[in-house]
Design a protein around this motif. Structure first.
Motif, short mmCIF file in Angstrom:
data_model
loop_
_atom_site.label_atom_id
_atom_site.label_comp_id
_atom_site.label_asym_id
_atom_site.label_seq_id
_atom_site.Cartn_x
_atom_site.Cartn_y
_atom_site.Cartn_z
N UNK A 1 0.79 -1.22 0.00
CA UNK A 1 0.00 0.00 0.00
C UNK A 1 0.82 1.27 0.00
N UNK A 2 1.98 1.24 -0.65
CA UNK A 2 2.86 2.39 -0.71
C UNK A 2 2.75 3.08 -2.06
N UNK A 3 3.17 4.33 -2.13
CA UNK A 3 3.09 5.06 -3.39
C UNK A 3 4.26 4.69 -4.29
N UNK A 4 4.06 4.81 -5.58
CA UNK A 4 5.13 4.52 -6.52
C UNK A 4 6.30 5.50 -6.36
N UNK A 5 6.01 6.71 -5.94
CA UNK A 5 7.09 7.68 -5.71
C UNK A 5 8.06 7.17 -4.66
N UNK A 6 7.53 6.47 -3.65
CA UNK A 6 8.38 5.91 -2.61
C UNK A 6 9.12 4.66 -3.10
N UNK A 7 8.49 3.91 -3.97
CA UNK A 7 8.96 2.57 -4.32
C UNK A 7 9.89 2.52 -5.52
N UNK A 8 9.93 3.56 -6.33
CA UNK A 8 10.58 3.50 -7.63
C UNK A 8 11.87 4.29 -7.66
N UNK A 9 12.94 3.64 -8.13
CA UNK A 9 14.23 4.30 -8.23
C UNK A 9 14.82 4.19 -9.62
N UNK A 10 16.15 4.36 -9.69
CA UNK A 10 16.84 4.46 -10.97
C UNK A 10 17.07 3.13 -11.65
N UNK A 11 16.92 2.02 -10.91
CA UNK A 11 17.14 0.71 -11.53
C UNK A 11 18.54 0.60 -12.10
N UNK A 12 18.64 0.35 -13.40
CA UNK A 12 19.94 0.17 -14.04
C UNK A 12 20.67 1.49 -14.31
N UNK A 13 20.07 2.62 -13.89
CA UNK A 13 20.78 3.89 -14.04
C UNK A 13 20.03 4.96 -14.79
N UNK A 14 18.72 5.01 -14.66
CA UNK A 14 17.93 6.05 -15.32
C UNK A 14 18.22 7.42 -14.72
N UNK A 15 18.14 8.46 -15.55
CA UNK A 15 18.25 9.82 -15.04
C UNK A 15 16.89 10.25 -14.48
N UNK A 16 16.80 11.50 -14.00
CA UNK A 16 15.59 11.97 -13.34
C UNK A 16 14.37 11.89 -14.26
N UNK A 17 14.55 12.28 -15.53
CA UNK A 17 13.44 12.20 -16.49
C UNK A 17 13.04 10.76 -16.73
N UNK A 18 14.02 9.87 -16.79
CA UNK A 18 13.74 8.46 -16.99
C UNK A 18 12.97 7.86 -15.83
N UNK A 19 13.31 8.28 -14.62
CA UNK A 19 12.60 7.77 -13.44
C UNK A 19 11.14 8.23 -13.47
N UNK A 20 10.89 9.48 -13.87
CA UNK A 20 9.52 9.98 -13.96
C UNK A 20 8.74 9.21 -15.01
N UNK A 21 9.36 8.93 -16.15
CA UNK A 21 8.71 8.14 -17.19
C UNK A 21 8.40 6.73 -16.68
N UNK A 22 9.35 6.16 -15.97
CA UNK A 22 9.16 4.82 -15.39
C UNK A 22 7.97 4.82 -14.43
N UNK A 23 7.89 5.83 -13.57
CA UNK A 23 6.77 5.88 -12.61
C UNK A 23 5.44 5.99 -13.32
N UNK A 24 5.39 6.77 -14.40
CA UNK A 24 4.13 6.92 -15.14
C UNK A 24 3.68 5.59 -15.75
N UNK A 25 4.63 4.85 -16.31
CA UNK A 25 4.31 3.54 -16.88
C UNK A 25 3.85 2.58 -15.79
N UNK A 26 4.54 2.60 -14.66
CA UNK A 26 4.18 1.69 -13.56
C UNK A 26 2.81 2.05 -12.98
N UNK A 27 2.48 3.32 -12.97
CA UNK A 27 1.14 3.70 -12.51
C UNK A 27 0.08 3.14 -13.43
#
Length: 354
Positions: free
Chosen positions: A194-220
């Protein structure tokens, strides 16, 4: 779901715990002076049900699979890296290959759902071996619907249980490989805790800040389209990967056999999280190797009340953190079995005035 999951019994034994603590407290050392190593020794004795634990034929298993989500740009690397790294594991060139070789760990790589067929081969003695347990060539894109069917998830769970039954030894070290599988771990953490994606999602293999935001949108999108998948197995099928589901089965089987389970980082911890939501006593058999640099891992460890052995800022995966932590486990066992007591060594203990 057709997979017949094992029941995991409570192994709490207050009498044994007291005997283990007494044994540790009367070794030739100041009380508690070996710190976390003493806690580790206590845990290993509890898992094995003895005051003289021994670790035999440790097995490092790397579970590999591909993810439809990778096509949405949630990773800094293309999905081809999954099969390329599998070949690297088998050739002995990956970090986990080097560390397994250094520490005498048998290394098995499992194709649970890699998008490309990996050629079967005979492993030379002492070399990594390959198991082909492919359910399908990668999952579906979870942002468009379930990543896998209920039947496919059940098959992966069964594969994991069966492969552990066939492995020797009493210690299982978990590793994984799969481009986009940090996304899977983030999704499972968000959904099951029951946590937010903002808390749960990071850079993974090395995404930049824009990449992390794109990743969060897809995961949502993935969470929204699979909103009804809230139970652990439903969430695993809808959001997970074949390597994660196979690992869940492996963890359940290893726990049922009272093997020591050494958990690596974020993705392997996600498999343990799912397994523990199915069978809570799984956690009694687990030792957590390290706290990774991946954003959600600290939250995941907290959800399982787990205190990892190391904190080195690792975020490679593969089982590399588990391999690095491994030497601490036989050391803890040896302290319990072989270190003298004050009485046996003829050494004076702590005085009452101290």
């Amino acid at each position: 779901m057709n997979a017949h999951l094992p029941l995991i019994a409570d192994i709490t034994d207050p009498q044994l715990t007291q005997a283990l603590q007494h044994k540790l407290d009367h070794k030739t050392k100041p009380l508690g002076s070996l710190g976390r190593l003493e806690q580790l020794a206590l845990r290993l004795g509890q898992i094995q049900g003895t005051a003289s634990p021994r670790l035999e034929q440790p097995q490092m298993v790397v579970f590999a699979g591909d993810h439809g989500l990778a096509a949405r740009g949630v990773s800094a690397y293309p999905s081809d890296v999954t099969w390329q790294m599998v070949e690297n594991f088998l050739a002995g060139g990956a970090a986990v290959s080097v560390l397994a070789r250094q520490h005498g760990l048998a290394l098995t790589v499992v194709d649970c759902g890699v998008a490309r067929d990996i050629a079967p081969r005979e492993a030379a003695p002492g070399q990594p071996s390959l198991l082909l347990r492919k359910v399908a060539p990668g999952t579906n894109d979870a942002s468009q619907g379930p990543a896998m069917s209920v039947g496919q998830c059940a098959q992966a769970l069964t594969n994991g249980m069966e492969l552990v039954r066939a492995l020797p030894g009493n210690a299982l070290l978990l590793g994984e490989m799969g481009i986009a599988n940090t996304s899977v771990a983030s999704l499972l953490l968000a959904r099951l805790c029951g946590l937010s994606l903002a808390e749960c999602t990071g850079a993974g293999t090395g995404l930049d800040a824009a990449g992390i935001e794109r990743k969060r949108a897809v995961l949502q999108q993935a969470l929204d389209v699979n909103a009804a998948a809230t139970a652990p197995l439903d969430a695993l099928a809808a959001l997970g990967g074949y390597e994660v589901a196979t690992m869940v089965g492996a963890v359940l089987q290893a726990a049922a056999e009272r093997r020591v389970i050494l958990v690596d980082g974020f993705i392997t911890s996600a498999a343990v999280l799912v397994a523990s939501r199915l069978q809570p006593h799984v956690l009694q058999r687990c030792v957590f190797a390290h706290r990774s640099g991946e954003r959600g891992h600290q939250l995941m460890l907290a959800q399982m009340q787990a205190e990892p052995l190391l904190d080195l800022g690792l975020r490679l995966g593969e089982g590399s953190g588990a391999a690095l932590a491994w030497p601490l486990l036989p050391s803890a066992c040896a302290i319990l079995r072989e270190m003298a007591s004050f009485e046996a060594a003829g050494v004076s203990g702590q005085t009452a005035a101290a």
